[in-house]
Design an enzyme around this catalytic site. Sequence first.
Site, short mmCIF file in Angstrom:
data_model
loop_
_atom_site.label_atom_id
_atom_site.label_comp_id
_atom_site.label_asym_id
_atom_site.label_seq_id
_atom_site.Cartn_x
_atom_site.Cartn_y
_atom_site.Cartn_z
N CYS A 1 3.73 -2.28 -5.86
CA CYS A 1 2.82 -2.71 -4.79
C CYS A 1 3.23 -2.26 -3.40
O CYS A 1 2.41 -2.29 -2.48
CB CYS A 1 2.67 -4.22 -4.81
N HIS B 1 -6.54 -6.34 -4.00
CA HIS B 1 -5.24 -5.66 -3.92
C HIS B 1 -5.32 -4.33 -4.68
O HIS B 1 -4.97 -4.26 -5.85
CB HIS B 1 -4.20 -6.60 -4.53
N CYS C 1 5.83 -7.80 -1.74
CA CYS C 1 6.71 -7.87 -2.90
C CYS C 1 6.27 -6.78 -3.88
O CYS C 1 5.14 -6.31 -3.84
CB CYS C 1 6.63 -9.24 -3.57
#
Length: 401
Positions: free
Chosen positions: A91, A357, A387
């Site tokens: 990510c 996302h 994270c």
Amino acid sequence: MQDVFIYDHVRTPRGKGRPGGALHPITPVQLASQTLRALRERNGFDPRAIDDVGLGVVMPIGEQGADIARVALLEAGYGDTVSGYQLNRFCTSALDTVKMGFGLIASGQADAAIGGGVESMSRVTIGSDGGAVYTDPDVGKRYPYIPNGVAADLMAALDGITRDEVDAYAVESQRRATQAVDAGWFDASLVPVRDRLGNVVLARDEAHRPGTTPADLAKLPPVFDKPGVLGYDAIVLRRYPQLDRIEHIHTGGNSSGIVDGACAVLLGSRDFGERGGLRARARIRAAATCADEPLLSLGGPMPVTDKALARAGMGIRDIDLFEVNEAFAVVPMRYARHFGIDPQRVNPNGGAIALGHPLGATGAMLLGMLIDELEHRDLNTGLVTLCAAAGQSTALIIERV
């Protein structure tokens, strides 16, 4: 080291990451190339002045494989001379491409660079790239991979965060995002996505759910209780024996949404901006990457923030606004509690719970949202962090120019 400036950023709207989503018919290379083309047209720079371009891609296979950045640059009309690479650190990938551009320019190895990312989650599904943590039993015995949702529920159990609290956070994320979308606060940075005929297929984010209530979210079942029963709970409880059990509280409503999207950030030295007549919007103060306990998986934003602040010679009170990726509600909640930050200063326009996302693109999107909001509020400093799986994290500190 020389100063590194952010001159501009653009992004596509985030489209629902399923076959019925507005961006599903658009290929990943088109998402990326339209974004890169818009960045060049807005700023009028000579593509030959760009030394390198990186795009984060978390599923770099199929349509998103084979160094999509280079292909997207050619498709965007940057010519033959601009190099590109794709990067996967889960990510944090897009923010890492910005961090790499920052390093190249600061050290004098480049004069200008572009960072960003692309992810078409409706076309290249999450987890489709495989990997040893999923497929190699020997690796799994020594380094068991914990699904991020199980890790999020573990984090909540360690902090005593309840289902009602994560649902309340998700409702607030939806409210903030709806307010920002309706007020047009994102519009200046959005690139409408077009089909092959030039028709606009999406001009604004489509994944947020206005009017979401706690009662709506309370109806949703936990998502990660089944993986927990399959053995992941037992693995994490051996590492954290102070817990009797893991209560699974994260659902599809208080976790990040699956979406499609792309973004690009223009970085350069002072000389690059002066030659092109560009106005810098922010200066990068510091960047850092670190890794933390892998079974907890999502706990990296705290230590990486400490690392970035130390590099910048700053304290947490020196930061005006924060963007902390809402992979799961517990992540920004724990972050704010850990540092004693007013929650109003964290993700002021909502986050991935509401907006979605797009894995490889989110980090640079959050950076852009941070710049826009600092300007909107006439504030000075901001920090963005995400994270990433297996305990990794990246952070970037900026100040307005």
